[in-house]
Design a protein around this motif. Sequence first.
Motif, PDB file in Angstrom:
ATOM      1  N   SER A 164       0.850  -1.194   0.000  1.00  0.00           N
ATOM      2  CA  SER A 164       0.000   0.000   0.000  1.00  0.00           C
ATOM      3  C   SER A 164       0.883   1.242   0.000  1.00  0.00           C
ATOM      4  O   SER A 164       2.010   1.207   0.485  1.00  0.00           O
ATOM      5  CB  SER A 164      -0.880   0.041   1.257  1.00  0.00           C
ATOM      6  N   VAL A 165       0.316   2.330  -0.532  1.00  0.00           N
ATOM      7  CA  VAL A 165       1.020   3.610  -0.573  1.00  0.00           C
ATOM      8  C   VAL A 165       0.046   4.701  -0.139  1.00  0.00           C
ATOM      9  O   VAL A 165      -1.108   4.709  -0.557  1.00  0.00           O
ATOM     10  CB  VAL A 165       1.538   3.917  -1.997  1.00  0.00           C
ATOM     11  N   ILE A 166       0.535   5.598   0.706  1.00  0.00           N
ATOM     12  CA  ILE A 166      -0.227   6.787   1.086  1.00  0.00           C
ATOM     13  C   ILE A 166       0.573   7.986   0.604  1.00  0.00           C
ATOM     14  O   ILE A 166       1.722   8.184   1.010  1.00  0.00           O
ATOM     15  CB  ILE A 166      -0.443   6.879   2.611  1.00  0.00           C
ATOM     16  N   VAL A 167      -0.030   8.769  -0.281  1.00  0.00           N
ATOM     17  CA  VAL A 167       0.634   9.964  -0.813  1.00  0.00           C
ATOM     18  C   VAL A 167       0.151  11.177  -0.022  1.00  0.00           C
ATOM     19  O   VAL A 167      -1.029  11.513  -0.058  1.00  0.00           O
ATOM     20  CB  VAL A 167       0.340  10.144  -2.323  1.00  0.00           C
ATOM     21  N   ASN A 168       1.063  11.813   0.711  1.00  0.00           N
ATOM     22  CA  ASN A 168       0.730  12.983   1.520  1.00  0.00           C
ATOM     23  C   ASN A 168       1.079  14.295   0.840  1.00  0.00           C
ATOM     24  O   ASN A 168       0.744  15.362   1.344  1.00  0.00           O
ATOM     25  CB  ASN A 168       1.452  12.932   2.875  1.00  0.00           C
ATOM     26  N   ARG A 169       1.761  14.250  -0.281  1.00  0.00           N
ATOM     27  CA  ARG A 169       2.155  15.474  -0.977  1.00  0.00           C
ATOM     28  C   ARG A 169       1.050  15.890  -1.944  1.00  0.00           C
ATOM     29  O   ARG A 169       0.675  15.137  -2.844  1.00  0.00           O
ATOM     30  CB  ARG A 169       3.452  15.256  -1.745  1.00  0.00           C
TER      31      ARG A 169
END
Length: 140
Positions: free
Chosen positions: A56-61
């Motif tokens: 999984s990936v969480i993109v905060n930008r």
Amino acid sequence: MTKPLLRSLLLSASLLCSFPAMAENDSIALNSKLSVAGQMTADKFSALLKQHHFKSVIVNRPDQEQGNAVTVNELRNIAEKSQVSVIYQPVTSGKISQTDIIEFAKYYQELPKPILMVCKSGSRSAALFNQAKAQGLLNE
């Protein structure tokens, strides 16, 4: 301001000042289930997924942030080829809210691990994790 919130804010501030420099094509593990990475390109993202087997990936930008080289949709297209889910949780640098922390904690609990979090330097992603952990929101 409550003591736990003040403690998590101080922890985040110290993290922002002392976050270790990371190699250009690397990530930093915050625990066995979660790593953070900074400035992303399509090639770097592909290499990280392949090398570390993130699920999984969480993109905060935020996509519109100055200097951002790749959009969340581009990252999602790459990730889908490896059957990796991508969550877009944009957070403004220096303005992490309690809502952001609670939302991240929910993702952390529900997403398949290991998770990669992405922002400009890795600092705001690490701050989200550390604040959620300091508040007891993560079941580890």
